[in-house]
Write an enzyme that holds these catalytic residues in place. Structure first.
Site, short mmCIF file in Angstrom:
data_model
loop_
_atom_site.label_atom_id
_atom_site.label_comp_id
_atom_site.label_asym_id
_atom_site.label_seq_id
_atom_site.Cartn_x
_atom_site.Cartn_y
_atom_site.Cartn_z
N LYS A 56 -6.05 -28.01 -7.54
CA LYS A 56 -4.65 -27.72 -7.86
C LYS A 56 -4.11 -28.92 -8.62
CE LYS A 56 -1.52 -24.49 -6.76
NZ LYS A 56 -1.70 -23.06 -6.72
N GLY A 102 11.18 -9.45 -0.51
CA GLY A 102 10.98 -10.02 -1.85
C GLY A 102 10.35 -8.99 -2.77
N VAL A 103 11.16 -8.51 -3.73
CA VAL A 103 10.63 -7.50 -4.65
C VAL A 103 10.49 -8.10 -6.06
CG1 VAL A 103 11.16 -5.40 -3.39
CG2 VAL A 103 12.94 -6.48 -4.78
N GLY A 104 9.78 -9.23 -6.10
CA GLY A 104 9.45 -9.85 -7.39
C GLY A 104 8.20 -9.17 -7.93
N VAL A 112 4.90 -9.38 -7.20
CA VAL A 112 3.95 -8.81 -6.24
C VAL A 112 4.62 -7.69 -5.44
CG1 VAL A 112 2.50 -9.29 -4.23
CG2 VAL A 112 2.66 -10.97 -6.07
P1 NAD Z 1 8.49 -13.71 -7.75
O1 NAD Z 1 9.26 -14.95 -7.97
O2 NAD Z 1 8.29 -12.76 -8.89
O3 NAD Z 1 9.12 -12.87 -6.55
C1 NAD Z 1 9.62 -13.44 -5.38
C2 NAD Z 1 10.85 -12.63 -5.00
O4 NAD Z 1 11.30 -13.06 -3.71
C3 NAD Z 1 12.02 -12.82 -5.96
O5 NAD Z 1 12.52 -11.56 -6.36
C4 NAD Z 1 13.05 -13.58 -5.13
O6 NAD Z 1 14.36 -13.28 -5.49
C5 NAD Z 1 12.72 -13.10 -3.75
N1 NAD Z 1 13.19 -13.97 -2.67
C6 NAD Z 1 13.23 -15.32 -2.64
N2 NAD Z 1 13.74 -15.74 -1.46
C7 NAD Z 1 13.98 -14.63 -0.72
C8 NAD Z 1 14.49 -14.41 0.57
N3 NAD Z 1 14.85 -15.42 1.37
N4 NAD Z 1 14.62 -13.13 1.01
C9 NAD Z 1 14.26 -12.10 0.22
N5 NAD Z 1 13.78 -12.24 -1.02
C10 NAD Z 1 13.65 -13.50 -1.49
O7 NAD Z 1 7.07 -14.20 -7.16
P2 NAD Z 1 5.74 -13.37 -7.03
O8 NAD Z 1 4.85 -13.70 -8.17
O9 NAD Z 1 6.05 -11.95 -6.71
O10 NAD Z 1 5.10 -14.06 -5.75
C11 NAD Z 1 5.59 -13.78 -4.45
C12 NAD Z 1 4.79 -14.59 -3.44
O11 NAD Z 1 3.40 -14.27 -3.55
C13 NAD Z 1 4.86 -16.10 -3.62
O12 NAD Z 1 4.78 -16.71 -2.34
C14 NAD Z 1 3.61 -16.43 -4.41
O13 NAD Z 1 3.19 -17.76 -4.21
C15 NAD Z 1 2.64 -15.45 -3.79
N6 NAD Z 1 1.51 -15.11 -4.66
C16 NAD Z 1 1.71 -14.50 -5.87
C17 NAD Z 1 0.63 -14.15 -6.65
C18 NAD Z 1 0.80 -13.45 -7.96
O14 NAD Z 1 -0.19 -12.92 -8.50
N7 NAD Z 1 2.01 -13.37 -8.50
C19 NAD Z 1 -0.69 -14.45 -6.21
C20 NAD Z 1 -0.87 -15.05 -4.96
C21 NAD Z 1 0.25 -15.38 -4.19
#
Ligand code: NAD
Length: 366
Positions: A92, A191-193, A195
């Site tokens: 990392k 969290g509806v980002g 993933v």
């Molecule tokens: P993202 O930033 O697109 O989505 C995260 C979402 O969580 C956002 O919509 C944010 O507003 C919301 N959020 C933040 N704090 C919150 C809370 N207290 N309550 C409710 N919602 C909240 O990120 P992502 O890419 O979807 O990743 C999500 C998680 O998965 C992270 O922990 C990331 O490290 C992990 N992850 C992602 C991937 C990937 O392929 N994107 C791979 C492995 C792990």
């Protein structure tokens, strides 16, 4: 026995003390005065292959904090790669500073540092680093992955991450409920980002009763409208009546304040580092009879995707086929956890180490 959470114990120690106790191979400090770049690359273990892991840019309060973060994250990547059957090691990078510092020269200088390691470390995106940043890094090194599709990359890894998380959730449900069908299960996705939203789509297709939450109301309303899931307020999460809790936002949501309130039977989500204290909170979940699908395993779809891209000739279908293994691996870990009466996270770490040790012995020393 593998010590699963030694970071806390070495926080106050010397740098060599930290490296030794976490078992790292190398810690590289990079500095470039003209651009202001301050980066640290951590290489934890390269027995299985070159160390792959994203670069995180963060305004760390201190250098010590950045070192602790890079050591902790690179060690986590070793387990993630090993458990998901990838021939990669754990690494990392962290860049210290405000993301506004990033520009072409800054990123290309970082690319040079990555290149100077001759392929022992391969970088990718992480927090505050985008695919467009990877394009600048790629001008100076071939040891980079996570490039946009238009540049021959694998594109957004999130749909693959969501797929693996979905399969891990099904395997955990089979253990908890006797069936892996999610139909009618009350599932809360926090969290509806990237993933979360792809996961919700899959859960809706399986006729689960899906609840969603997010701190951004607009985003939440949009996902609820597009998928038909029910939106709830973020402060309702830990007391919510649910079968499955799926953390897809932040880490450490399973902690002293929340763990006794959780009424679910399964925890399976895409977020990294869900257990605030892997060892302690893992044990409590075991005692409470909550089935926990290890986070670094079920969210490994993203790593599987960037690994496929790096190996060349990216093929979406074979990437998904690799991610499918997450179901069976989750099942074996939960079996091990039940038979040995150990937390599932510990079972997963032990399984990852045993692959590293076994493959390490395969290589004859000439
Ligand atoms: P993202 O930033 O697109 O989505 C995260 C979402 O969580 C956002 O919509 C944010 O507003 C919301 N959020 C933040 N704090 C919150 C809370 N207290 N309550 C409710 N919602 C909240 O990120 P992502 O890419 O979807 O990743 C999500 C998680 O998965 C992270 O922990 C990331 O490290 C992990 N992850 C992602 C991937 C990937 O392929 N994107 C791979 C492995 C792990």
């Amino acid at each position: 026995m593998v010590e699963i959470n030694p970071v806390e114990k070495v926080r106050e120690g010397s740098i060599y003390g930290q490296i030794t106790s976490l078992g790292h191979e190398q810690l590289v400090i990079c500095y470039d005065e003209p651009t202001g770049l301050k980066a640290i690359i951590g290489i934890h273990n390269t027995v299985l292959g070159p160390a792959l892991g994203g670069t995180r840019m963060w305004n760390y309060a201190s250098e010590a904090e950045a070192i602790t973060d890079v050591l902790r994250l690179s060690r986590g990547m070793t387990f993630k790669a090993a458990i998901s059957g990838l021939n990669l090691g754990g690494g990392k990078a962290v860049i210290i500073g405000d993301p506004k510092l990033k520009n072409e020269a800054f990123l290309r200088r970082f690319g040079r540092f990555v290149d100077s390691l001759g392929g022992r470390y391969i970088t990718a995106e992480d927090v505050n680093m985008k695919t467009s940043d990877m394009e600048y890094i790629a001008m100076e090194t071939k040891y980079v992955t996570g490039l946009p599709e238009v540049r021959g990359g694998g594109g957004d890894p999130s749909p693959v991450t969501a797929y693996g998380t979905y399969l891990g959730m099904k395997a955990a449900s089979k253990k908890a409920f006797g069936t892996d069908s999610l139909e009618g299960k009350r599932i809360l996705v926090q969290g509806v980002g990237q993933v979360g939203k792809y996961l919700v789509e899959r859960l809706m297709k399986e006729n689960a009763e899906v609840f969603v939450t997010d701190i951004f109301e607009d985003k939440l309303a949009e996902v609820a409208k597009n998928t038909g899931a029910t939106a709830i307020s973020p402060d309702m999460v830990y007391d919510f009546d649910m079968d499955i809790y799926s953390p897809c936002a932040l880490g450490a949501t399973i902690n002293d304040d929340t763990i006794d309130r959780l009424k679910c039977k399964v925890i399976a989500g895409g977020a990294n580092n869900q257990l605030k204290d892997e060892e302690y909170h893992g044990k409590i979940l075991l005692e409470k009879g909550i089935i926990y699908a290890p986070d670094f395993l079920i969210n490994s779809g993203g790593l599987i995707n960037v690994c496929a891209e790096f190996m060349g000739g990216y093929n979406r279908e074979s990437t998904y086929r690799h991610a499918e293994k997450i179901y069976d691996i989750t099942t074996s870990i939960l079996e091990k956890s039940a038979i040995e009466n150990i937390p599932s996270q510990q079972a997963a770490i032990e399984m990852a180490w045993s692959r590293i040790e076994a493959i390490g012995r395969v290589k004859l020393p000439y």
